[in-house]
Enzyme design. Structure first.
Site, PDB file in Angstrom:
ATOM      1  N   GLY A  94     131.021  87.272  43.587  1.00  0.00           N
ATOM      2  CA  GLY A  94     131.514  87.259  44.957  1.00  0.00           C
ATOM      3  C   GLY A  94     130.666  88.181  45.798  1.00  0.00           C
ATOM      4  O   GLY A  94     129.991  89.073  45.275  1.00  0.00           O
TER       5      GLY A  94
ATOM      6  N   GLN B 116     128.361  93.573  52.713  1.00  0.00           N
ATOM      7  CA  GLN B 116     127.403  93.867  51.642  1.00  0.00           C
ATOM      8  C   GLN B 116     125.989  93.418  51.981  1.00  0.00           C
ATOM      9  O   GLN B 116     125.032  93.814  51.320  1.00  0.00           O
ATOM     10  CB  GLN B 116     127.850  93.209  50.330  1.00  0.00           C
ATOM     11  CG  GLN B 116     129.129  93.819  49.762  1.00  0.00           C
ATOM     12  CD  GLN B 116     129.499  93.192  48.434  1.00  0.00           C
ATOM     13  OE1 GLN B 116     130.150  92.168  48.395  1.00  0.00           O
ATOM     14  NE2 GLN B 116     129.030  93.796  47.346  1.00  0.00           N
TER      15      GLN B 116
ATOM     16  N   CYS C 140     130.877  95.925  41.116  1.00  0.00           N
ATOM     17  CA  CYS C 140     130.505  95.476  42.457  1.00  0.00           C
ATOM     18  C   CYS C 140     128.995  95.542  42.610  1.00  0.00           C
ATOM     19  O   CYS C 140     128.362  96.495  42.146  1.00  0.00           O
ATOM     20  CB  CYS C 140     131.181  96.400  43.468  1.00  0.00           C
ATOM     21  SG  CYS C 140     130.804  96.016  45.179  1.00  0.00           S
ATOM     22  N   LEU C 141     128.428  94.542  43.290  1.00  0.00           N
ATOM     23  CA  LEU C 141     126.977  94.519  43.492  1.00  0.00           C
ATOM     24  C   LEU C 141     126.500  95.676  44.368  1.00  0.00           C
ATOM     25  O   LEU C 141     125.319  96.003  44.369  1.00  0.00           O
ATOM     26  CB  LEU C 141     126.548  93.187  44.116  1.00  0.00           C
ATOM     27  CG  LEU C 141     126.754  91.938  43.242  1.00  0.00           C
ATOM     28  CD1 LEU C 141     126.394  90.688  44.024  1.00  0.00           C
ATOM     29  CD2 LEU C 141     125.938  92.029  41.960  1.00  0.00           C
TER      30      LEU C 141
ATOM     31  N   HIS D 291     139.142  91.585  45.796  1.00  0.00           N
ATOM     32  CA  HIS D 291     137.998  92.500  45.847  1.00  0.00           C
ATOM     33  C   HIS D 291     137.166  92.254  47.113  1.00  0.00           C
ATOM     34  O   HIS D 291     136.820  93.194  47.833  1.00  0.00           O
ATOM     35  CB  HIS D 291     137.158  92.301  44.572  1.00  0.00           C
ATOM     36  CG  HIS D 291     135.930  93.143  44.484  1.00  0.00           C
ATOM     37  ND1 HIS D 291     135.723  94.062  43.473  1.00  0.00           N
ATOM     38  CD2 HIS D 291     134.822  93.206  45.263  1.00  0.00           C
ATOM     39  CE1 HIS D 291     134.550  94.649  43.659  1.00  0.00           C
ATOM     40  NE2 HIS D 291     133.973  94.145  44.736  1.00  0.00           N
ATOM     41  N   GLU D 292     136.884  90.969  47.385  1.00  0.00           N
ATOM     42  CA  GLU D 292     136.038  90.649  48.547  1.00  0.00           C
ATOM     43  C   GLU D 292     136.765  90.903  49.862  1.00  0.00           C
ATOM     44  O   GLU D 292     136.168  91.392  50.828  1.00  0.00           O
ATOM     45  CB  GLU D 292     135.551  89.194  48.477  1.00  0.00           C
ATOM     46  CG  GLU D 292     134.722  88.843  47.240  1.00  0.00           C
ATOM     47  CD  GLU D 292     133.632  89.845  46.908  1.00  0.00           C
ATOM     48  OE1 GLU D 292     133.068  90.467  47.836  1.00  0.00           O
ATOM     49  OE2 GLU D 292     133.344  90.021  45.711  1.00  0.00           O
TER      50      GLU D 292
ATOM     51  N   HIS E  11     136.653  94.449  50.889  1.00  0.00           N
ATOM     52  CA  HIS E  11     135.380  94.845  51.509  1.00  0.00           C
ATOM     53  C   HIS E  11     135.434  94.723  53.033  1.00  0.00           C
ATOM     54  O   HIS E  11     134.788  95.493  53.747  1.00  0.00           O
ATOM     55  CB  HIS E  11     134.239  93.948  51.020  1.00  0.00           C
ATOM     56  CG  HIS E  11     133.560  94.418  49.766  1.00  0.00           C
ATOM     57  ND1 HIS E  11     132.904  95.624  49.690  1.00  0.00           N
ATOM     58  CD2 HIS E  11     133.418  93.834  48.551  1.00  0.00           C
ATOM     59  CE1 HIS E  11     132.381  95.754  48.468  1.00  0.00           C
ATOM     60  NE2 HIS E  11     132.679  94.690  47.753  1.00  0.00           N
TER      61      HIS E  11
HETATM   62 ZN    ZN Z   1     132.215  94.362  45.804  1.00  0.00          ZN
END
Ligand code: ZN
Length: 147
Positions: free
Chosen positions: A46, A51, A88-89, A130-131, A134
């Site tokens: 995701g 991000q 997380c990226l 999670h997304e 953000h």
């Molecule tokens: Zn993340």
């Protein structure tokens, strides 16, 4: 295919609250396509707009071989719970356990501006939470579950 840079933890962008998407135009479609590519290249499940440095309320979530595009998403129903590891990226070398609903319904728009309600369960429900976090400047480890 166009890759975007993934913003890393420590950047104020990741702690900012995103504004709603108001225009469902080519620029939005290009952003979503780039986010798919960027997520795939990074082997993520995701990716949210902040991000990639965009403070708008949208995210992509991988669902099998397909993608869910969440634009102006709002979780309108939650059921059950699951406790599991997240990463997380935008946060290198860190993972932790987070409690999330097992099932949820998300109200959102698609890329053409049509309103949708999507039901997500299990891993997809976790990824949606999670997304969506953000978009309000929340990172997974803010909600570390310690039992
Ligand atoms: Zn993340």
């Amino acid at each position: 295919m166009a890759l975007r840079n993934i913003v890393q933890d420590g950047d104020v962008i990741l702690r900012s609250k995103c504004r709603p998407v108001t225009e469902f135009n080519d620029k939005l479609h290009k952003l979503l396509d780039d986010m798919h590519d960027t997520m795939n290249k990074a082997n993520g499940a995701g990716l949210a707009a902040p991000q990639v440095g965009i403070l708008r309320r949208l995210a992509v979530v991988e669902v099998g071989d397909d993608y869910l595009e969440l634009i102006n998403p709002v979780i309108v129903y939650r059921e059950g719970e699951q406790i599991g590891e997240e990463a997380c990226l935008s946060v290198k070398n860190r993972s932790c356990v987070v409690k999330r609903p097992m099932k949820l319904k998300v109200e959102h728009f698609d890329r053409y501006g049509n309103k949708k309600i999507t039901t997500a369960e299990g891993f997809t429900a976790r990824a949606c939470c999670h997304e969506i976090d953000h978009l309000d400047g929340i990172l997974f480890y803010d909600n570390e579950y310690r039992g």
